[in-house]
Design an enzyme around this catalytic site. Structure first.
Site, mmCIF file in Angstrom:
data_model
loop_
_atom_site.group_PDB
_atom_site.id
_atom_site.type_symbol
_atom_site.label_atom_id
_atom_site.label_comp_id
_atom_site.label_asym_id
_atom_site.label_seq_id
_atom_site.Cartn_x
_atom_site.Cartn_y
_atom_site.Cartn_z
ATOM 1 C CB CYS A 266 -0.465 0.079 1.209
ATOM 2 S SG CYS A 266 -2.268 1.544 1.596
ATOM 3 C CD GLU B 149 -1.538 -2.017 -4.779
ATOM 4 O OE1 GLU B 149 -0.565 -1.689 -5.753
ATOM 5 O OE2 GLU B 149 -1.313 -2.299 -3.857
#
Length: 254
Positions: free
Chosen positions: A2, A111
Site C-alpha cells: 500500500c 494499487e
C-alpha cells in the site's frame, strides 16, 4: 503493498466510526503519499467511570516508520508497510507490535497491476474502496524516534497481508483491515500481546472492497484532486494468478 491511500470522509464521519474522537475539521485528501502526515487513532489513558465511549485519541504521524533504535534515519530504509506474517518477530516492528498498535482511518487505497514485460501491457492503477463506502480502518504501527538533540518524530506504517481473491488479480498484497468490533482489542497493548491479536491480521472478505480502474495521475504526488478517483475504461481486466507469488519487499511503493 500500500503506497498510496486516501481519506476523503469528513471529520464528523471519522469521529463517529471511532467512537467520538475529538477531531478538528480537515480537508479531503485524495493522494496520501509516503513521508506525508497521516492520521492515526491510538488508545487513550483510560475512560471516565461509567462511560460507554471508548477512550481513543487521534494524532498525526509521518508515514514511514523509523524504529527507536535507529541512529540516523537518513541511512535507514523508509518502512511504509509491515508484513503481518513477520511483524511480530522482525526487529524493526517488534516493539511497535507489542506496545504501539494503531488504527489508520482511510476511504480506500490505490494499487497498481503490473503485467509481465512479455505481455506488452502497461501498468494499470486502481482505486480500491469499501464496496459499501464509508471509513475503513487499516491496522498500523507507530514508533517515536528521538534524535540526539532530544527532538522527536512520530512515525507509522501500515500492516499488509496476502491479498484476498477479490484483489489478487491486481496485486498479491493488501492492507490489513480491522473491523469496528475489534478496535478495542487491537488497540489494547496493555493486556493483548501480539500473538493474541494475530487472528485479526488476515485478508478481509472477498467482497469487502471494489476495485475501480483509474488514470495514472495518482503516480504524481502533486496531483491531489477528486479526479484521481474518476473511473477509466480498460480493455482487458486482470485475472487472478493460479498461485500467488510471495512478496518479500518492505519498501516497494507500488
Amino acid at each position: 503493498m500500500c503506497g498510496r491511500f486516501a481519506l476523503t470522509s469528513s471529520s464528523a464521519d471519522v469521529s463517529e466510526v471511532f467512537s467520538g474522537l475529538d477531531l478538528d475539521d480537515f480537508p479531503a485528501r485524495y493522494n496520501i503519499a509516503p513521508t506525508q502526515p497521516i492520521l492515526v487513532v491510538i488508545s487513550g489513558e483510560g475512560r471516565e467511570r461509567g462511560s460507554n465511549v471508548a477512550d481513543r485519541r487521534a494524532v498525526l504521524v509521518r508515514w514511514g516508520l523509523t524504529p527507536a533504535w535507529v541512529k540516523d534515519p537518513q541511512e535507514f530504509p523508509l518502512l511504509i508497510n509491515a508484513r503481518a506474517e513477520t511483524a511480530i518477530g522482525k526487529a524493526s516492528f517488534r516493539a511497535a507490535m507489542r506496545h504501539r498498535r494503531v488504527l489508520i482511518p482511510a476511504s480506500g487505497f490505490y494499487e497498481w497491476h503490473r503485467p509481465s514485460k512479455e505481455s506488452g501491457e502497461r501498468p494499470q492503477a486502481y482505486w480500491i474502496r469499501p464496496r459499501r463506502g464509508g471509513v475503513v480502518a487499516f491496522a498500523g504501527l507507530m514508533e517515536t524516534w528521538a534524535s540526539a538533540d532530544g527532538s522527536e518524530v512520530d512515525t507509522g506504517a501500515i500492516l499488509t497481508t496476502a491479498a484476498n481473491a477479490g484483489i489478487s488479480a491486481i496485486h498479491d498484497r493488501m492492507p490489513v483491515v480491522i473491523k469496528p468490533e475489534d478496535f478495542t482489542r487491537w488497540l489494547d497493548c496493555k493486556t493483548q500481546e501480539p500473538r493474541e491479536v494475530a487472528d485479526m491480521m488476515q485478508p478481509v472478505e472477498e467482497d469487502f472492497f471494489e476495485a475501480i480502474p483509474v488514470s495514472d495521475k495518482v503516480n504524481k504526488v502533486a496531483n491531489m484532486g477528486a479526479d484521481l478517483q474518476a473511473p477509466v475504461v480498460i480493455e482487458k481486466p486482470p485475472k487472478a494468478p493460479e498461485k500467488q507469488r510471495p512478496d518479500d519487499g518492505q519498501l516497494s511503493f507500488f
